[in-house]
Design a protein around this motif. Structure first.
Motif, PDB file in Angstrom:
ATOM      1  N   ASP A 299       0.835  -1.203   0.000  1.00 31.95           N
ATOM      2  CA  ASP A 299       0.000   0.000   0.000  1.00 31.95           C
ATOM      3  C   ASP A 299       0.874   1.258   0.000  1.00 31.95           C
ATOM      4  O   ASP A 299       0.600   2.226  -0.704  1.00 31.95           O
ATOM      5  N   LYS A 300       1.946   1.203   0.782  1.00 27.01           N
ATOM      6  CA  LYS A 300       2.878   2.341   0.818  1.00 27.01           C
ATOM      7  C   LYS A 300       3.515   2.528  -0.571  1.00 27.01           C
ATOM      8  O   LYS A 300       3.625   3.650  -1.070  1.00 27.01           O
ATOM      9  N   ALA A 301       3.893   1.418  -1.190  1.00 21.20           N
ATOM     10  CA  ALA A 301       4.515   1.504  -2.520  1.00 21.20           C
ATOM     11  C   ALA A 301       3.541   2.118  -3.520  1.00 21.20           C
ATOM     12  O   ALA A 301       3.918   2.969  -4.334  1.00 21.20           O
TER      13      ALA A 301
ATOM     14  N   ALA B  10       1.211   4.148  -2.954  1.00 23.99           N
ATOM     15  CA  ALA B  10       0.860   5.527  -2.627  1.00 23.99           C
ATOM     16  C   ALA B  10       1.968   6.515  -3.011  1.00 23.99           C
ATOM     17  O   ALA B  10       1.771   7.722  -2.913  1.00 23.99           O
ATOM     18  N   GLY B  11       3.116   6.043  -3.441  1.00 27.37           N
ATOM     19  CA  GLY B  11       4.222   6.956  -3.746  1.00 27.37           C
ATOM     20  C   GLY B  11       4.804   6.732  -5.122  1.00 27.37           C
ATOM     21  O   GLY B  11       4.342   5.873  -5.879  1.00 27.37           O
ATOM     22  N   GLU B  12       5.829   7.519  -5.450  1.00 25.90           N
ATOM     23  CA  GLU B  12       6.385   7.518  -6.808  1.00 25.90           C
ATOM     24  C   GLU B  12       7.853   7.115  -6.865  1.00 25.90           C
ATOM     25  O   GLU B  12       8.299   6.592  -7.881  1.00 25.90           O
ATOM     26  N   ASP B  13       8.605   7.406  -5.797  1.00 23.85           N
ATOM     27  CA  ASP B  13      10.067   7.298  -5.867  1.00 23.85           C
ATOM     28  C   ASP B  13      10.514   5.828  -5.978  1.00 23.85           C
ATOM     29  O   ASP B  13      10.435   5.060  -5.019  1.00 23.85           O
ATOM     30  N   GLU B  14      11.028   5.471  -7.151  1.00 26.34           N
ATOM     31  CA  GLU B  14      11.420   4.080  -7.394  1.00 26.34           C
ATOM     32  C   GLU B  14      12.717   3.711  -6.676  1.00 26.34           C
ATOM     33  O   GLU B  14      12.956   2.546  -6.382  1.00 26.34           O
TER      34      GLU B  14
ATOM     35  N   GLU C  23      13.412   4.715  -3.745  1.00 25.34           N
ATOM     36  CA  GLU C  23      13.011   4.481  -2.351  1.00 25.34           C
ATOM     37  C   GLU C  23      12.391   3.086  -2.219  1.00 25.34           C
ATOM     38  O   GLU C  23      12.670   2.352  -1.278  1.00 25.34           O
TER      39      GLU C  23
ATOM     40  N   ARG D 264       8.089  -0.306  -7.028  1.00 27.00           N
ATOM     41  CA  ARG D 264       7.293   0.671  -7.798  1.00 27.00           C
ATOM     42  C   ARG D 264       7.658   0.661  -9.283  1.00 27.00           C
ATOM     43  O   ARG D 264       6.813   0.894 -10.132  1.00 27.00           O
TER      44      ARG D 264
ATOM     45  N   LYS E 263       4.848   0.109 -12.054  1.00 25.04           N
ATOM     46  CA  LYS E 263       4.557   1.212 -12.964  1.00 25.04           C
ATOM     47  C   LYS E 263       4.631   0.774 -14.429  1.00 25.04           C
ATOM     48  O   LYS E 263       3.893   1.278 -15.264  1.00 25.04           O
TER      49      LYS E 263
END
Ligand SMILES: O=C(O)C(O)[C@@H](O)[C@H](O)[C@H](O)COP(=O)(O)O
Length: 228
Positions: free
Chosen positions: A200-202, A204-208, A210, A214, A218
């Motif tokens: 869920d955290k993955a 919700a964000g964009e920075d690969e 991090e 992702r 993507k």
């Protein structure tokens, strides 16, 4: 992302192994051979036990790894050891296995042989089963490693790279992001609420850098297979 949720891990293992066997059969029917790329870790062990009993002409299946720890194949940390113990038994004992650990002392020196052996694995891969760590790594694309830029670079020239995770022991060998994505069916196999929360955290964000998972989510059609 397509999501398939099972009531528990036992049902997941039974049903998901049937799906995988069906997809491998499709590959055999269409091309005479099929490839299955699996991940290490604890999550897939029960699944492998079920899959090893699937009715399939396993002699036409090539099994390989998304990543490997650079330890002897007799070491308890070895993904090859785990796969041999849990998957390459019963009916699946007839599968061809292409391991990643080779005679090179350092993982960096082992890349060339891994690349050469890739010839033996039908591509695009029929089925790729990924796991995910609590830091969002997948295969051995670790957010904390110096090599993460190379691993996620879609133009990285080699399909494998040596990776040194800052947070886990042992150098690793990993398929690059581009090589992982060269798969017909990509599954993300997770169990438990903690992994679900990481996913869920993955999402919700964009920075690969991090959370490298992702990068896969993507760029590819990934099916989440999950049980509590
Ligand atoms: O060899 C490995 O470590 C992996 O392929 C790795 O990406 C794994 O899939 C995750 O770390 C999840 O591991 P668990 O299933 O043990 O949680």
């Amino acid at each position: 992302m397509k999501q398939t949720t099972y009531t528990d891990a036992k049902v997941l293992n039974q049903q998901f192994s049937k799906r995988i066997a069906g997809l491998l059969q499709e590959g055999i029917d269409n091309h005479g051979q099929a490839s299955l790329i699996v991940s290490g870790g604890r999550t897939p062990q029960g699944l492998f036990a079920c899959l090893s009993e699937a009715e399939l002409d396993w002699s036409k299946v090539v099994v390989s790894l998304a990543d490997e720890r650079w330890v002897p194949a007799t070491d308890d940390a070895s993904n090859e050891k785990m796969v041999r113990e849990h998957l390459l038994k019963g009916k699946a004992a007839r599968a061809q296995f292409v391991g990643l650990k080779n005679a090179a002392t350092e993982a960096q020196q082992g890349v060339a042989d891994c690349v050469a052996n890739l010839r033996e694995i039908p591509q695009p891969f029929d089925v790729l089963i990924l796991g995910m760590g609590e830091d969002g790594h997948t295969a051995s694309l670790f957010p904390c490693s110096k090599q993460i830029g190379q691993g996620l670079d879609m133009d990285y020239p080699r399909p494998y790279l040596a990776v040194q995770p800052a947070t886990a022991p042992n150098w690793r060998m990993s398929l690059s992001l581009a090589a992982l994505l060269n798969s017909k069916h990509i599954f993300l196999h997770l169990t438990g609420d903690a992994k679900r929360a990481v996913l869920d955290k993955a999402l919700a964000g964009e920075d690969e850098f991090e959370m490298p998972i992702r990068a896969v989510l993507k760029r590819a059609e990934v099916e989440l297979v999950w049980a509590p």
